[in-house]
Every structure is written in C-alpha cells, then in structure tokens.
Design an enzyme around this catalytic site. Structure first.
Site, PDB file in Angstrom:
ATOM      1  N   VAL A 163      10.793   2.566  11.762  1.00  0.00           N
ATOM      2  CA  VAL A 163       9.846   3.560  12.279  1.00  0.00           C
ATOM      3  C   VAL A 163       9.651   3.493  13.793  1.00  0.00           C
ATOM      4  O   VAL A 163       9.116   4.426  14.386  1.00  0.00           O
ATOM      5  CB  VAL A 163       8.444   3.445  11.609  1.00  0.00           C
ATOM      6  CG1 VAL A 163       8.488   3.836  10.155  1.00  0.00           C
ATOM      7  CG2 VAL A 163       7.825   2.072  11.826  1.00  0.00           C
ATOM      8  N   TYR A 211      -1.772  -6.892  16.925  1.00  0.00           N
ATOM      9  CA  TYR A 211      -2.201  -6.260  15.667  1.00  0.00           C
ATOM     10  C   TYR A 211      -3.515  -5.503  15.878  1.00  0.00           C
ATOM     11  O   TYR A 211      -3.648  -4.335  15.519  1.00  0.00           O
ATOM     12  CB  TYR A 211      -2.365  -7.314  14.571  1.00  0.00           C
ATOM     13  CG  TYR A 211      -2.568  -6.701  13.200  1.00  0.00           C
ATOM     14  CD1 TYR A 211      -1.484  -6.217  12.463  1.00  0.00           C
ATOM     15  CD2 TYR A 211      -3.837  -6.575  12.659  1.00  0.00           C
ATOM     16  CE1 TYR A 211      -1.669  -5.635  11.222  1.00  0.00           C
ATOM     17  CE2 TYR A 211      -4.035  -5.996  11.411  1.00  0.00           C
ATOM     18  CZ  TYR A 211      -2.940  -5.526  10.690  1.00  0.00           C
ATOM     19  OH  TYR A 211      -3.137  -4.936   9.456  1.00  0.00           O
ATOM     20  N   ASP A 262      11.384   3.496   4.920  1.00  0.00           N
ATOM     21  CA  ASP A 262      11.106   2.070   5.113  1.00  0.00           C
ATOM     22  C   ASP A 262      12.358   1.431   5.702  1.00  0.00           C
ATOM     23  O   ASP A 262      13.464   1.926   5.523  1.00  0.00           O
ATOM     24  CB  ASP A 262      10.758   1.391   3.775  1.00  0.00           C
ATOM     25  CG  ASP A 262       9.969   0.097   3.953  1.00  0.00           C
ATOM     26  OD1 ASP A 262       8.760   0.106   3.668  1.00  0.00           O
ATOM     27  OD2 ASP A 262      10.575  -0.919   4.377  1.00  0.00           O
ATOM     28  N   LYS A 264      -4.047  -1.402  15.809  1.00  0.00           N
ATOM     29  CA  LYS A 264      -4.889  -0.730  14.814  1.00  0.00           C
ATOM     30  C   LYS A 264      -6.011   0.069  15.486  1.00  0.00           C
ATOM     31  O   LYS A 264      -6.377   1.149  15.029  1.00  0.00           O
ATOM     32  CB  LYS A 264      -5.443  -1.745  13.818  1.00  0.00           C
ATOM     33  CG  LYS A 264      -4.349  -2.410  12.970  1.00  0.00           C
ATOM     34  CD  LYS A 264      -3.498  -1.373  12.242  1.00  0.00           C
ATOM     35  CE  LYS A 264      -2.500  -1.986  11.285  1.00  0.00           C
ATOM     36  NZ  LYS A 264      -1.704  -0.971  10.551  1.00  0.00           N
ATOM     37  N   ILE A 280       0.832  -1.202   0.000  1.00  0.00           N
ATOM     38  CA  ILE A 280       0.000   0.000   0.000  1.00  0.00           C
ATOM     39  C   ILE A 280       0.870   1.257   0.000  1.00  0.00           C
ATOM     40  O   ILE A 280       0.595   2.213  -0.729  1.00  0.00           O
ATOM     41  CB  ILE A 280      -0.955  -0.028   1.221  1.00  0.00           C
ATOM     42  CG1 ILE A 280      -1.963  -1.180   1.053  1.00  0.00           C
ATOM     43  CG2 ILE A 280      -1.666   1.308   1.394  1.00  0.00           C
ATOM     44  CD1 ILE A 280      -2.747  -1.530   2.308  1.00  0.00           C
TER      45      ILE A 280
HETATM   46  P1  NAI Z   1       3.658  -4.696   3.084  1.00  0.00           P
HETATM   47  O1  NAI Z   1       4.329  -5.730   3.897  1.00  0.00           O
HETATM   48  O2  NAI Z   1       3.536  -4.874   1.619  1.00  0.00           O
HETATM   49  O3  NAI Z   1       4.313  -3.266   3.364  1.00  0.00           O
HETATM   50  C1  NAI Z   1       4.647  -2.848   4.663  1.00  0.00           C
HETATM   51  C2  NAI Z   1       5.954  -2.078   4.585  1.00  0.00           C
HETATM   52  O4  NAI Z   1       6.275  -1.638   5.923  1.00  0.00           O
HETATM   53  C3  NAI Z   1       7.135  -2.940   4.106  1.00  0.00           C
HETATM   54  O5  NAI Z   1       7.810  -2.277   3.050  1.00  0.00           O
HETATM   55  C4  NAI Z   1       8.013  -3.082   5.332  1.00  0.00           C
HETATM   56  O6  NAI Z   1       9.402  -3.155   5.023  1.00  0.00           O
HETATM   57  C5  NAI Z   1       7.668  -1.807   6.097  1.00  0.00           C
HETATM   58  N1  NAI Z   1       8.007  -1.929   7.512  1.00  0.00           N
HETATM   59  C6  NAI Z   1       7.698  -2.951   8.348  1.00  0.00           C
HETATM   60  N2  NAI Z   1       8.230  -2.728   9.550  1.00  0.00           N
HETATM   61  C7  NAI Z   1       8.899  -1.553   9.482  1.00  0.00           C
HETATM   62  C8  NAI Z   1       9.678  -0.808  10.390  1.00  0.00           C
HETATM   63  N3  NAI Z   1       9.887  -1.234  11.662  1.00  0.00           N
HETATM   64  N4  NAI Z   1      10.223   0.357   9.991  1.00  0.00           N
HETATM   65  C9  NAI Z   1      10.041   0.783   8.716  1.00  0.00           C
HETATM   66  N5  NAI Z   1       9.333   0.114   7.795  1.00  0.00           N
HETATM   67  C10 NAI Z   1       8.764  -1.044   8.173  1.00  0.00           C
HETATM   68  O7  NAI Z   1       2.208  -4.542   3.745  1.00  0.00           O
HETATM   69  P2  NAI Z   1       0.933  -3.699   3.310  1.00  0.00           P
HETATM   70  O8  NAI Z   1      -0.155  -4.648   3.115  1.00  0.00           O
HETATM   71  O9  NAI Z   1       1.249  -2.707   2.273  1.00  0.00           O
HETATM   72  O10 NAI Z   1       0.625  -2.959   4.681  1.00  0.00           O
HETATM   73  C11 NAI Z   1       0.597  -1.552   4.794  1.00  0.00           C
HETATM   74  C12 NAI Z   1      -0.295  -1.194   5.968  1.00  0.00           C
HETATM   75  O11 NAI Z   1      -1.620  -1.581   5.668  1.00  0.00           O
HETATM   76  C13 NAI Z   1       0.084  -1.889   7.265  1.00  0.00           C
HETATM   77  O12 NAI Z   1      -0.015  -0.967   8.319  1.00  0.00           O
HETATM   78  C14 NAI Z   1      -0.961  -2.973   7.397  1.00  0.00           C
HETATM   79  O13 NAI Z   1      -1.211  -3.301   8.745  1.00  0.00           O
HETATM   80  C15 NAI Z   1      -2.145  -2.288   6.763  1.00  0.00           C
HETATM   81  N6  NAI Z   1      -3.163  -3.230   6.303  1.00  0.00           N
HETATM   82  C16 NAI Z   1      -2.882  -4.162   5.344  1.00  0.00           C
HETATM   83  C17 NAI Z   1      -3.845  -5.070   4.978  1.00  0.00           C
HETATM   84  C18 NAI Z   1      -3.592  -6.156   3.964  1.00  0.00           C
HETATM   85  O14 NAI Z   1      -4.462  -7.057   3.831  1.00  0.00           O
HETATM   86  N7  NAI Z   1      -2.498  -6.126   3.225  1.00  0.00           N
HETATM   87  C19 NAI Z   1      -5.210  -5.026   5.564  1.00  0.00           C
HETATM   88  C20 NAI Z   1      -5.389  -3.977   6.525  1.00  0.00           C
HETATM   89  C21 NAI Z   1      -4.397  -3.133   6.882  1.00  0.00           C
END
Ligand code: NAI
Length: 246
Positions: free
Chosen positions: A58, A151, A33, A155, A14
């Site tokens: 972060v 989680y 990131d 949220k 996202i």
């Molecule tokens: P993703 O795994 O594709 O992207 C998450 C990004 O956050 C990754 O690039 C990762 O390296 C980065 N990240 C993780 N820990 C970190 C840290 N400590 N410091 C800096 N960067 C860090 O996941 P996605 O799906 O794009 O998730 C984005 C947001 O959307 C998250 O907050 C997730 O909880 C939320 N979300 C996602 C859903 C899904 O089904 N994919 C559903 C609901 C919410």
C-alpha cells in the site's frame, strides 16, 4: 450503498474480518494486501462472494494506482473503501530519542501514506456514484500512547485525514469516517495478550475488562459503510470497550 468495497490489509485480522462481514452481506470485495499467501486464504474463506484479490504494497504509489484501477474494472466500480493495512515496527517501539529513523518512516509509509494512496486512487470511483470511506486508526491517535512515535503520529494523521475527507467530499456524496480500535486480538500484537500478567495490566484499563475481537471492529466499520449510517460523516469512533473514557 451496496456496491463493491475495496479493503486494504485484507489478508489478516481486522481487514479479514471486514471482508468476511461484507461477503456475508452480499457485497463484492476487492482484497488488497502485501501477503499473497494469506490473501489467497482469506479470499477462499469468502466462499461464493464476488471478489478479486490483489497482492500489493500500500505504500507504493504506482502499484496502488494500478491495483485500485484493476479492482474497479473487475468489480464494475467501487462504492466503499476500508483502509486496514497497518504495522508496528520494533525499531519504532522505543523512547523517541532511540527510535530508528528508518523505522519511523517505514511506519508512516504504510499506515499514513498507504491510507492516503488507497483513498486518493479510489475517490474518482466513489464520487462517480456516491460512496463511503472507513479508515482504521487506533486509540493511539486519540490520546496519549506510551510507545511508537511513528505509529502514534501515523494514527493521528489518519484521524486528521479522515476529517479533511469528510469536509472535501461530503458535497459529492462521499462520507468518510474513522474507526479507532482498542487492543484487538490479531497477529499484529504478536501474541502479547496471551501473557497473563500483560493481559491483567492491559484489561485493568478497559472498563469491559477484555480486549476486542476483530469481528467487533469489523461490525462497526461495516455499519459506517452501509445505508444505516447515511448521515454519519467525519466521525472518529473509538471501538475500545470504553478504554478512552477512563
Ligand atoms: P494484522 O497484522 O492482523 O493485519 C494487518 C494486515 O496489513 C496484514 O495482512 C498485513 O499483511 C497488511 N499489511 C501490512 N503492511 C502492508 C503493506 N505495506 N501493504 C499491504 N498490506 C500490508 O493487524 P490488525 O490488527 O488487523 O491491524 C489492522 C489495522 O488496525 C492496522 O492499521 C492497525 O494499526 C489497526 N489497529 C490494530 C489494533 C490491534 O490491537 N490489533 C489496535 C488499534 C489499531
């Protein structure tokens, strides 16, 4: 508002889709990131857009303070923030009595503390000329969710923080809104959506009978950042194909 935007979790899913959308709209983007290699790949996908990519965790306060300052310096201020960095942790995805304490705290540190830190350090830049914040929570923060104590709590915390921000900073020209995605096709979910039986059960609870693509979440986040949402503040918006209405 058309100025620079800082995006956490910018390297994937996202967050990456948000950066790509912002770049297409001609906005400068600071990509933050923890994954330096993926961050570089995402930055290259933005073509000629004015960008800076900063590898940072972060959840680390001093590193985040420095990263936000570096981003604002490089791009000439900040007018927007999107907090998309987030994780699951296997040790958190159990019945609560079996959740590992370290896993619970790890998830809170990234998802909730990480959101707090990004916004905290960006706020002085946003209040300087007006701006907008979009936090990324989850439908897990809106309704009962069967797994992930950390989680779910993180949220719910992001939703509450967003409302607080809207009340505290609206007067200074800063809006804060929250996007709550439903299940979205990104690496976070570990590909479980490709299992036909899992997909069938999942989509049976979604009126649109499909999961989201990252662009569909990014489009709403970018709308909330932009001038067409200039009077939208403190709203928690589910982008879930209608899953939370059933
Ligand atoms: P993703 O795994 O594709 O992207 C998450 C990004 O956050 C990754 O690039 C990762 O390296 C980065 N990240 C993780 N820990 C970190 C840290 N400590 N410091 C800096 N960067 C860090 O996941 P996605 O799906 O794009 O998730 C984005 C947001 O959307 C998250 O907050 C997730 O909880 C939320 N979300 C996602 C859903 C899904 O089904 N994919 C559903 C609901 C919410």
């Amino acid at each position: 508002m058309t100025g620079p935007v800082l995006v956490t979790g910018a390297a994937s899913g996202i967050g990456r889709a948000v950066c790509q959308r912002l770049a297409r709209d001609g906005r400068a983007v600071a990509l933050l990131d923890r994954d330096a290699a993926l961050l570089d790949e995402t930055r290259r996908s933005l073509g000629d857009a004015r960008t800076i990519a900063i590898p940072v965790d972060v959840s680390q306060a001093a590193a985040m303070e420095a990263a936000v300052a570096q981003a604002a310096e490089a791009l000439g201020g900040l007018q927007g923030v999107v907090t998309s960095a987030g994780i699951f942790d296997p040790g958190d995805l159990r019945p609560l009595a079996d959740v590992e304490v370290d896993a619970f705290e790890h998830v809170l540190a990234v998802n909730l503390r990480g959101t707090f830190l990004a916004v905290k350090y960006a706020l002085p830049h946003l209040t300087a000329g007006g701006g907008a914040i979009v936090t990324v929570a989850s439908t897990a923060g809106l309704r009962g969710h069967g797994f992930g104590a950390g989680y779910t709590a993180s949220k719910g915390g992001v939703v509450a923080l967003t409302r607080l921000l809207a009340m505290q900073y609206g007067e200074q020209g800063v809006r804060a809104n929250c996007v709550c995605p439903g299940f979205t096709d990104t690496p976070l979910t570990g590909g479980v959506q490709h299992d036909p039986e899992f997909a069938r059960r999942l989509t049976s609870g979604i009126p649109m009978r499909r999961i989201a693509q990252p662009d569909e979440i990014a489009g709403v986040a970018c709308h909330l950042l932009g001038p067409d949402a200039s009077y939208v503040n403190g709203q928690i918006i589910a982008v879930d194909g209608g899953a939370t209405v059933v």
